[in-house]
Design an enzyme around this catalytic site. Sequence first.
Site, PDB file in Angstrom:
ATOM      1  N   LYS A   1       0.640  -1.090   0.052  1.00  0.00           N
ATOM      2  CA  LYS A   1      -0.004   0.116  -0.007  1.00  0.00           C
ATOM      3  C   LYS A   1       0.767   1.111  -0.019  1.00  0.00           C
ATOM      4  O   LYS A   1       1.914   1.162   0.508  1.00  0.00           O
ATOM      5  CB  LYS A   1      -0.884   0.064   1.474  1.00  0.00           C
TER       6      LYS A   1
ATOM      7  N   GLY B   1     -20.496   6.548   6.703  1.00  0.00           N
ATOM      8  CA  GLY B   1     -19.569   7.041   5.264  1.00  0.00           C
ATOM      9  C   GLY B   1     -20.435   6.613   4.168  1.00  0.00           C
ATOM     10  O   GLY B   1     -20.573   5.543   3.890  1.00  0.00           O
TER      11      GLY B   1
ATOM     12  N   GLY C   1     -19.357   7.740   0.969  1.00  0.00           N
ATOM     13  CA  GLY C   1     -18.385   8.051  -0.204  1.00  0.00           C
ATOM     14  C   GLY C   1     -18.642   7.001  -1.294  1.00  0.00           C
ATOM     15  O   GLY C   1     -19.680   6.606  -1.466  1.00  0.00           O
TER      16      GLY C   1
ATOM     17  N   VAL D   1     -17.865   3.994  -1.852  1.00  0.00           N
ATOM     18  CA  VAL D   1     -18.189   2.831  -1.462  1.00  0.00           C
ATOM     19  C   VAL D   1     -19.562   2.777  -0.780  1.00  0.00           C
ATOM     20  O   VAL D   1     -20.749   2.091  -1.216  1.00  0.00           O
ATOM     21  CB  VAL D   1     -17.036   2.063  -0.772  1.00  0.00           C
TER      22      VAL D   1
HETATM   23  P1  NAI Z   1     -14.597   8.090   0.338  1.00  0.00           P
HETATM   24  O1  NAI Z   1     -13.472   8.903   0.493  1.00  0.00           O
HETATM   25  O2  NAI Z   1     -15.114   8.117  -0.982  1.00  0.00           O
HETATM   26  O3  NAI Z   1     -15.618   8.020   1.355  1.00  0.00           O
HETATM   27  C1  NAI Z   1     -15.451   7.900   2.613  1.00  0.00           C
HETATM   28  C2  NAI Z   1     -16.699   8.710   3.423  1.00  0.00           C
HETATM   29  O4  NAI Z   1     -16.580   8.473   4.550  1.00  0.00           O
HETATM   30  C3  NAI Z   1     -16.682  10.071   3.102  1.00  0.00           C
HETATM   31  O5  NAI Z   1     -17.932  10.542   2.404  1.00  0.00           O
HETATM   32  C4  NAI Z   1     -16.195  10.847   4.164  1.00  0.00           C
HETATM   33  O6  NAI Z   1     -16.828  12.226   4.235  1.00  0.00           O
HETATM   34  C5  NAI Z   1     -16.866  10.017   5.220  1.00  0.00           C
HETATM   35  N1  NAI Z   1     -16.168  10.040   6.554  1.00  0.00           N
HETATM   36  C6  NAI Z   1     -15.248  10.475   6.787  1.00  0.00           C
HETATM   37  N2  NAI Z   1     -15.079  10.452   8.064  1.00  0.00           N
HETATM   38  C7  NAI Z   1     -16.178  10.146   8.771  1.00  0.00           C
HETATM   39  C8  NAI Z   1     -16.835  10.115  10.028  1.00  0.00           C
HETATM   40  N3  NAI Z   1     -16.009  10.048  11.071  1.00  0.00           N
HETATM   41  N4  NAI Z   1     -18.000   9.653   9.938  1.00  0.00           N
HETATM   42  C9  NAI Z   1     -18.916   9.487   8.921  1.00  0.00           C
HETATM   43  N5  NAI Z   1     -18.381   9.571   7.951  1.00  0.00           N
HETATM   44  C10 NAI Z   1     -17.151   9.787   7.652  1.00  0.00           C
HETATM   45  O7  NAI Z   1     -13.865   6.373   0.434  1.00  0.00           O
HETATM   46  P2  NAI Z   1     -14.297   4.861  -0.347  1.00  0.00           P
HETATM   47  O8  NAI Z   1     -13.710   4.874  -1.629  1.00  0.00           O
HETATM   48  O9  NAI Z   1     -15.870   5.240  -0.025  1.00  0.00           O
HETATM   49  O10 NAI Z   1     -13.626   4.129   0.742  1.00  0.00           O
HETATM   50  C11 NAI Z   1     -14.243   3.971   2.275  1.00  0.00           C
HETATM   51  C12 NAI Z   1     -13.645   2.734   2.898  1.00  0.00           C
HETATM   52  O11 NAI Z   1     -13.386   1.662   2.360  1.00  0.00           O
HETATM   53  C13 NAI Z   1     -12.066   3.482   3.089  1.00  0.00           C
HETATM   54  O12 NAI Z   1     -11.540   2.896   4.462  1.00  0.00           O
HETATM   55  C14 NAI Z   1     -11.372   2.688   2.232  1.00  0.00           C
HETATM   56  O13 NAI Z   1      -9.821   2.503   2.366  1.00  0.00           O
HETATM   57  C15 NAI Z   1     -12.031   1.200   2.099  1.00  0.00           C
HETATM   58  N6  NAI Z   1     -12.080   0.475   0.840  1.00  0.00           N
HETATM   59  C16 NAI Z   1     -12.075   1.054  -0.176  1.00  0.00           C
HETATM   60  C17 NAI Z   1     -12.156   0.520  -1.620  1.00  0.00           C
HETATM   61  C18 NAI Z   1     -12.681   1.113  -2.910  1.00  0.00           C
HETATM   62  O14 NAI Z   1     -12.712   0.551  -3.859  1.00  0.00           O
HETATM   63  N7  NAI Z   1     -12.740   2.416  -2.790  1.00  0.00           N
HETATM   64  C19 NAI Z   1     -11.614  -0.898  -1.543  1.00  0.00           C
HETATM   65  C20 NAI Z   1     -11.507  -1.521  -0.148  1.00  0.00           C
HETATM   66  C21 NAI Z   1     -11.428  -0.571   0.974  1.00  0.00           C
END
Ligand code: NAI
Length: 355
Positions: free
Chosen positions: A89, A188, A190, A192
């Site tokens: 990573k 969250g 985002g 995903v």
């Molecule tokens: P993203 O950055 O698009 O979404 C994260 C969301 O969490 C954002 O909307 C943010 O505002 C929100 N957030 C941050 N702190 C928060 C809190 N304290 N309470 C509530 N919401 C909060 O990230 P994504 O891509 O959706 O990934 C989410 C998680 O899944 C991460 O941990 C990432 O490492 C993991 N992941 C993602 C993959 C992918 O394909 N995108 C693959 C495997 C794991």
Amino acid sequence: MNAPLSLAPPMPLFGLPGESPHERVIFGTDRSGLRSIIAIHNTSRGPAFGGCRMWKYKSDHAALTDALRLSQGMTFKNALANLPFGGGKAVLFAPAAPFDREAVFSAFGTLVESVDGKYITAEDVGTTTNDMHVVSLRTYHVSGLPRSGAFGGDPSPKTAWGVFLSIEQALRLHLKKSLSGATVAVQGLGSVGMALCEYLADRGAELVVADVDAARVADAVSRFSARAVPVGEILEVEADVLAPCALGAVLNAHSIPRIRSAIVAGAANNQLAQPEDGDALHARGVLYLPDFLVNAGGIISVAREHLCMGNEADVMREVALIADRVGELLERCQGRESPARVADAWAREKVSTTA
Ligand code: NAI
């Protein structure tokens, strides 16, 4: 004579406490503003494959810890998903001031190239398919590139699909319930989390959501009739399933006693703050499905994209196997053992076998 200064770091520099050291840890800086760490945990099964995260780290130590933890998780994730890759990573410090994004990702591409294919990157939190395109101008060892028509690209929908299938499977096997009418709390919204909400709402699940971004919450409320709760309350919501889809270490000594969901299954990497937190969940009768098992959909997609193997249907078929592995995990646990411990041992077993 003065006593020697104690310079001992709070954790080993090259690995996690109690674990064998990482194979390589590479620090890269560049006048573009790039400050990055590539952590290669284990390459027994093949080159280390895992995304690059851009984040406002509070300290170098916090960034290193994140890189070490995330890369070990990738070793387990890739092994359980039967991918011919090891775990790695990268983390990039988000510069405090406005910066030239293209220059930073170009420099990062050069850093990845310098590792001679031992590490393959892709997007993660804070990085995009466009960033990966910039990286690809410097190195071949990158995936999750912008696509039109073909498979691959942004891995998030595939990650969400794997998490969705895992939730459905756990509800069926553990609670003898279907998604229709089940309550799922999503932390969250985002890339995903929002896609997961869409799949869940389509199948009739009732959603409770929280995000620090009010616009995303409003979107989920209007699109899926979700109930919004403050971010400080989402982990404590009474629900069938809690799906952490924000950041890591949310399952800890403070939160676990307050959890009121029967199942925890979400996309966020490294949800357990400490390995013992998996035991604490088990002791409380909460079924925790380890993140590295359920969130492999994205790496499956970028791995196939990188290997130019198959098509969209093949990716979806491979992602669907995650649900079978959830079933196998529950069988291995027999309701007695902690799923976190059993999945950990299962992954370690697979790391030492060839893909
Ligand atoms: P993203 O950055 O698009 O979404 C994260 C969301 O969490 C954002 O909307 C943010 O505002 C929100 N957030 C941050 N702190 C928060 C809190 N304290 N309470 C509530 N919401 C909060 O990230 P994504 O891509 O959706 O990934 C989410 C998680 O899944 C991460 O941990 C990432 O490492 C993991 N992941 C993602 C993959 C992918 O394909 N995108 C693959 C495997 C794991």
